[in-house]
Design an enzyme around this catalytic site. Structure first.
Site, mmCIF file in Angstrom:
data_model
loop_
_atom_site.group_PDB
_atom_site.id
_atom_site.type_symbol
_atom_site.label_atom_id
_atom_site.label_comp_id
_atom_site.label_asym_id
_atom_site.label_seq_id
_atom_site.Cartn_x
_atom_site.Cartn_y
_atom_site.Cartn_z
ATOM 1 N N LYS A 111 -5.829 14.881 -5.455
ATOM 2 C CA LYS A 111 -6.170 14.550 -6.795
ATOM 3 C C LYS A 111 -7.751 14.996 -6.992
ATOM 4 C CE LYS A 111 -3.459 10.155 -6.903
ATOM 5 N NZ LYS A 111 -2.612 10.428 -7.964
ATOM 6 N N ARG A 161 7.709 7.968 -5.162
ATOM 7 C CA ARG A 161 9.413 7.840 -5.367
ATOM 8 C C ARG A 161 9.948 8.110 -3.783
ATOM 9 N NH1 ARG A 161 9.027 12.642 -9.242
ATOM 10 N NH2 ARG A 161 7.197 11.634 -9.493
#
Length: 522
Positions: free
Chosen positions: A295, A369
């Site tokens: 990120k 997920r």
């Protein structure tokens, strides 16, 4: 946490540091809410003050008045109880009472005793006032070097509990203060507020102190200190056990960190025959760097909150047990740290999930997920009545709904409607999102059963479609399931509002508890 008691003593005679009164809009600006029972002298004085201050009577319009004639309290806090926007009307509801009480307590810097005299004419409004006040008085000071009540230094390497609050005692004025039902309402509201505060504590804890194993330690200690500890079974799977279970999703996410992953199971069973069973699965990424798909630095500043789903699940299971709800509730905390270490997962890797499904990794920053999919598969093997996963999952959901509203996706319309109704009852904004079948093609992989991410369009929806593949029992039959994307409301970086303070909000605890509480009545 701050203690809370009912009183029916006349509010003017109570020796409190602060008296909290409700205010609503009227034709001249604002007026004291009905039922305050103040002496005429005090009411007249405060009415004049409201006019001079140009008070609106709407949420987050809070004014502090000192030395009001005719009351013993040293200060009076006037808090708006009407919806913030005029187009929403002026109805005083449990939601506005919760927010108004919270805003008032946020305005109290410190106090020994606060007396609340709000229009709490029924159980829902009484509970809301207590929840709002307790959460509005919340303060996380565990890593402060100087604490109001303790000079003990924090222990190195351990997650610290938050300060119990900036207010020692809250008195709530109620005409039926001695009634058993009213006292039960107080107990349940205190339990819910304490659970929400615990979830906030976990989210606010710095990531050098909160990691998969210390998260497990914190929850274990919390259960051990609970009056319901005998009703909660704990199961913890370490990294070797997770590999043995075939949980390739969470093992892959955690392999770049020196602090390995865990799945922690909490199983609450009520006394007697359970009126149903629910399983909650929480994303618990204790820090998310994005892995090798790193990120930008600015995007990492709040990534200690990426375990807010697991925090909400842990807190809600413990609260359900402490309330003695007649429904079996299980929690699966999927805990990992997503780091770019030398053994970190790469785009292009293929892993085998607990369900046996092979998944091609597209983006290591779409890790949530993957841990949830293994948790869903484990939970589904027990064949509960329904599954709910809770996760700070996608920025796409924040783009769609903002930072105060969670997204809901479900494979079952009736169950999705129940979750939405529970969120509405809990006062937690939530909005349904679709699972379009045509987007499922974006998850097709030429070399594995699935890829875990689609393209930039409909990112929140393709994440939900991926998770839907794992909301099944061991035989492959679908189980009613809902996915809560709480990326927006789980952590507040903007100005506080109502009973919501900056930092971890504890979002979803109240919804999950309300869902479990209402399940027996389905």
């Amino acid at each position: 946490m701050t203690s809370c008691l009912l009183t029916d003593q006349p509010i003017a005679t109570v020796d409190a540091d602060v008296l909290v009164l409700g205010v609503v809009p009227d034709e001249t600006g604002a007026a004291l809410a009905a039922g305050h029972r103040l002496p005429r002298k005090a009411a007249t004085h405060l009415t004049d003050v409201l006019g001079a201050l140009e008070a609106s009577g709407r949420l987050d319009d809070v004014h502090t008045v000192a030395l009001v004639p005719g009351v013993n309290a040293r200060k009076v806090v006037l808090t708006g109880l009407a919806p913030k926007h005029k187009r929403e009307g002026s109805t005083v509801s449990p939601d506005t009472i919760r927010a108004g009480a919270g805003a008032a307590l946020r305005a109290v810097t410190s106090a020994d005793t606060v007396l609340m005299a709000l229009p709490t004419g029924d159980a829902a409004r009484l509970a809301a006032a207590i929840e709002g006040a307790l959460l509005g008085s919340y303060a996380y000071t565990a890593q402060k070097s100087a604490k109001p009540e303790s000079s003990a230094k924090p222990k190195r390497g351990r997650a610290q509990a938050a300060d119990p609050g900036k207010v020692a005692k809250i008195l709530v004025h109620a005409a039926d203060a001695g009634d058993k039902d009213a006292k039960d309402t107080v107990t349940r509201a205190e339990t819910l507020a304490a659970a929400t505060a615990y979830a906030r504590d976990l989210v606010n804890c710095p990531p050098n102190l909160l990691y998969p194993q210390s998260f497990v330690d914190s929850v274990t200690a919390r259960v051990g200190a609970s009056k319901a500890k005998a009703r909660i079974q704990i199961v913890v799977h370490d990294e070797e056990q997770l590999a043995g279970l075939g949980c390739g999703g969470i093992v892959g996410v955690g392999q770049g960190s020196s602090r390995p992953p865990r799945i922690m199971e909490l199983h609450y069973k009520p006394r007697g025959k359970a009126a149903g069973s629910l399983a909650y699965i929480g994303k618990g990424i204790t820090f998310d760097t994005g892995g090798v798909c790193l990120k930008p630095p600015a995007s990492m500043l709040t990534m200690k909150c990426d375990m807010a789903g697991a925090a909400a699940v842990a807190a809600s299971v413990i609260a359900a047990a402490e309330m003695g709800l007649p429904v079996a509730v299980s929690g699966y905390l999927c805990l990992a740290e997503n780091m770019p270490g030398g053994n970190a997962q790469r785009p292009g890797d293929i892993v085998t999930m607990r369900s046996g499904t092979t998944v091609e990794i597209i983006d290591t920053d779409a890790e949530g997920r993957m841990v949830l999919a293994d948790g869903l598969a484990l939970a589904g093997e027990k064949k509960p009545d329904a599954l709910v996963d809770v996760a700070t999952l996608t920025g796409a959901c924040m783009i769609a709904l903002g930072n105060k509203v969670a997204g809901l996706m479900s494979n079952d319309d009736d169950f999705g409607a129940r979750v939405l109704a529970s969120a509405d009852e809990a006062g937690e904004p939530m909005w349904p999102l679709p699972l379009p079948d045509d987007l499922r093609a974006k998850l097709e992989s030429p070399i594995a059963d699935l890829q875990h991410k689609g393209d930039q369009y409909g990112g929140a929806l393709t994440a939900g479609l991926f998770l839907r593949e794992f909301a099944k029992d061991a035989d492959g039959a679908e189980i009613p399931w809902a996915h809560l994307d709480i990326a927006g409301p789980a952590y507040l970086t903007d100005a506080p509002f109502g009973h919501v303070v900056k930092g971890g909000t504890g979002y979803a605890v109240a919804t999950l508890v309300a869902l479990a509480a209402g399940w027996a009545a389905k």
